[in-house]
Design a protein around this motif. Structure first.
Motif, PDB file in Angstrom:
ATOM      1  N   HIS A  45      -2.761  -6.328  -5.201  1.00 16.63           N
ATOM      2  CA  HIS A  45      -2.721  -5.167  -4.315  1.00 16.63           C
ATOM      3  C   HIS A  45      -2.938  -5.634  -2.881  1.00 16.63           C
ATOM      4  O   HIS A  45      -3.959  -6.255  -2.569  1.00 16.63           O
ATOM      5  N   GLU A  77      -2.165  -3.489   4.611  1.00 13.92           N
ATOM      6  CA  GLU A  77      -1.033  -3.440   5.533  1.00 13.92           C
ATOM      7  C   GLU A  77      -0.774  -4.783   6.207  1.00 13.92           C
ATOM      8  O   GLU A  77       0.321  -5.013   6.728  1.00 13.92           O
ATOM      9  N   GLU A  82      14.804   2.311  -0.845  1.00  9.12           N
ATOM     10  CA  GLU A  82      13.629   3.183  -0.934  1.00  9.12           C
ATOM     11  C   GLU A  82      13.409   3.742  -2.333  1.00  9.12           C
ATOM     12  O   GLU A  82      12.283   3.723  -2.859  1.00  9.12           O
ATOM     13  N   PRO A 110       0.806  -1.225   0.000  1.00 12.12           N
ATOM     14  CA  PRO A 110       0.000   0.000   0.000  1.00 12.12           C
ATOM     15  C   PRO A 110       0.834   1.268   0.000  1.00 12.12           C
ATOM     16  O   PRO A 110       0.325   2.352  -0.266  1.00 12.12           O
ATOM     17  N   GLY A 111       2.125   1.155   0.270  1.00 10.86           N
ATOM     18  CA  GLY A 111       3.034   2.296   0.245  1.00 10.86           C
ATOM     19  C   GLY A 111       4.352   1.904   0.854  1.00 10.86           C
ATOM     20  O   GLY A 111       4.469   0.881   1.541  1.00 10.86           O
ATOM     21  N   PHE A 112       5.370   2.717   0.625  1.00 11.02           N
ATOM     22  CA  PHE A 112       6.683   2.375   1.172  1.00 11.02           C
ATOM     23  C   PHE A 112       6.679   2.419   2.696  1.00 11.02           C
ATOM     24  O   PHE A 112       7.486   1.752   3.349  1.00 11.02           O
ATOM     25  N   GLU A 113       5.745   3.168   3.262  1.00 12.17           N
ATOM     26  CA  GLU A 113       5.732   3.370   4.712  1.00 12.17           C
ATOM     27  C   GLU A 113       5.558   2.068   5.496  1.00 12.17           C
ATOM     28  O   GLU A 113       5.952   1.988   6.665  1.00 12.17           O
ATOM     29  N   THR A 152      12.167   1.092  -4.796  1.00  9.53           N
ATOM     30  CA  THR A 152      10.863   0.585  -4.373  1.00  9.53           C
ATOM     31  C   THR A 152       9.763   1.576  -4.697  1.00  9.53           C
ATOM     32  O   THR A 152       8.680   1.196  -5.181  1.00  9.53           O
ATOM     33  N   ARG A 153       9.989   2.846  -4.443  1.00 13.27           N
ATOM     34  CA  ARG A 153       8.966   3.860  -4.741  1.00 13.27           C
ATOM     35  C   ARG A 153       8.689   3.940  -6.247  1.00 13.27           C
ATOM     36  O   ARG A 153       7.533   4.101  -6.660  1.00 13.27           O
ATOM     37  N   LEU A 179       6.537   0.916  -7.198  1.00 10.85           N
ATOM     38  CA  LEU A 179       5.140   1.071  -6.769  1.00 10.85           C
ATOM     39  C   LEU A 179       4.378   2.041  -7.675  1.00 10.85           C
ATOM     40  O   LEU A 179       3.171   1.878  -7.889  1.00 10.85           O
ATOM     41  N   ALA A 180       5.099   3.021  -8.224  1.00 12.25           N
ATOM     42  CA  ALA A 180       4.441   4.022  -9.063  1.00 12.25           C
ATOM     43  C   ALA A 180       4.201   3.540 -10.486  1.00 12.25           C
ATOM     44  O   ALA A 180       3.146   3.830 -11.073  1.00 12.25           O
TER      45      ALA A 180
END
Length: 273
Positions: free
Chosen positions: A260, A263, A241, A201-204, A244-245, A248-249
């Motif tokens: 998809h 978390e 990072e 869902p995101g790098f976070e 990976t970003r 994801l994009a």
């Protein structure tokens, strides 16, 4: 770590069947891309077991198992950039070995698959590599940057985290990594018949996922093994990072299958091209 959802396995197996129908060579190679801790290894193993149940001879290879040895990465750190002592980014894998393995599998003979011991941060001795029997039909090839594309040169100019700002202020490391990704890694990725993406869902979420992964490693490793603490994990994933970003994009628009994840690593949506 949670068990893989049956819907994910079914979706990947459909991709394998499609590749088997379309390709003349064997084994067909299904790449599985996903951020650290996203469940790539678990999914690959589950798909292999499903293939075996269907009478298809399969094997699993991780991009992680192609890491250069500890000594080789120390040489890179000395000769190219200190950040290359840390395994993970493009340029820290033995791509020639990966291509050789694919060639050997296509030749149809028995093949020894390399293994990397993350607790020791070094490659396992070749005498201990598992042997794939002749006639492998399906290879599940998983890795955090599997199928990734390099960035444009101008997109590398600005650092994206403290690691890049403090330890790669002139951009030399990230340019070298990007060059590696655009060269030999593309030759390896060109061997994929299908590309599957586990989309975080995101790098976070990656830090928590990697922490859980490190906990699993600690449970399996011996007392002499080094297991990273939270600070070391944060620094470690900072190396990953940028790419990976980008994955994801841009990868969801071109992967053959995108799963998809939420978390908790559960599938929210599964889309195939």
């Amino acid at each position: 770590m949670s068990k893989v959802d049956a819907r994910e396995v079914e979706a990947v197996v459909r991709q394998v069947h499609g590749a088997l129908a379309a390709a003349r060579h064997r084994p067909v190679v299904t790449g599985i891309c996903g951020a650290q801790g996203s469940g790539k290894s678990t999914l690959a193993q589950a798909v292999q077991e499903r293939c075996s149940a269907e009478g298809l001879a399969g094997a699993v290879l991780s991009l992680d198992d192609l890491y250069l040895t500890h000594a080789e990465r120390q040489d890179l750190a000395r000769d190219v950039h200190p950040l290359l002592a840390t395994r993970g980014v493009p340029g820290t894998h033995d791509i020639a070995l990966g291509l050789e393995i694919l060639d050997q599998l296509e030749a149809g003979g028995p093949v020894a698959l390399p293994r990397f011991d993350k607790a020791r941060d070094d490659r396992v001795a070749e005498r201990d590599w598992p042997i794939v029997a002749p006639g492998c039909q399906v290879l599940l090839f998983e890795g955090w940057c599997m199928g990734a594309f390099p960035q444009r040169a101008r997109d590398l100019a600005d650092p994206i985290n403290a690691l890049e700002a403090d330890e790669d202020a002139d951009g030399r490391w990230r340019r070298w990594v990007n060059d590696m990704l655009g060269d030999s890694y593309q030759r390896l990725f060109a061997r994929l018949d299908r590309l599957v993406m586990l989309a975080a869902p995101g790098f976070e979420v990656v830090h928590r996922w990697r922490s859980e992964q490190e906990g699993d490693l600690a449970a399996r490793a011996g007392p002499e093994a080094h297991v990273m603490d939270e600070g070391e994990i944060a620094r470690f994933i900072a190396h990953y990072e940028r790419i990976t970003r980008v994955i994801l994009a841009e990868m969801p628009a071109r992967a053959d299958l995108v799963i998809h994840l939420d978390e908790a690593r559960q599938p929210l949506e599964i889309t195939a091209r």
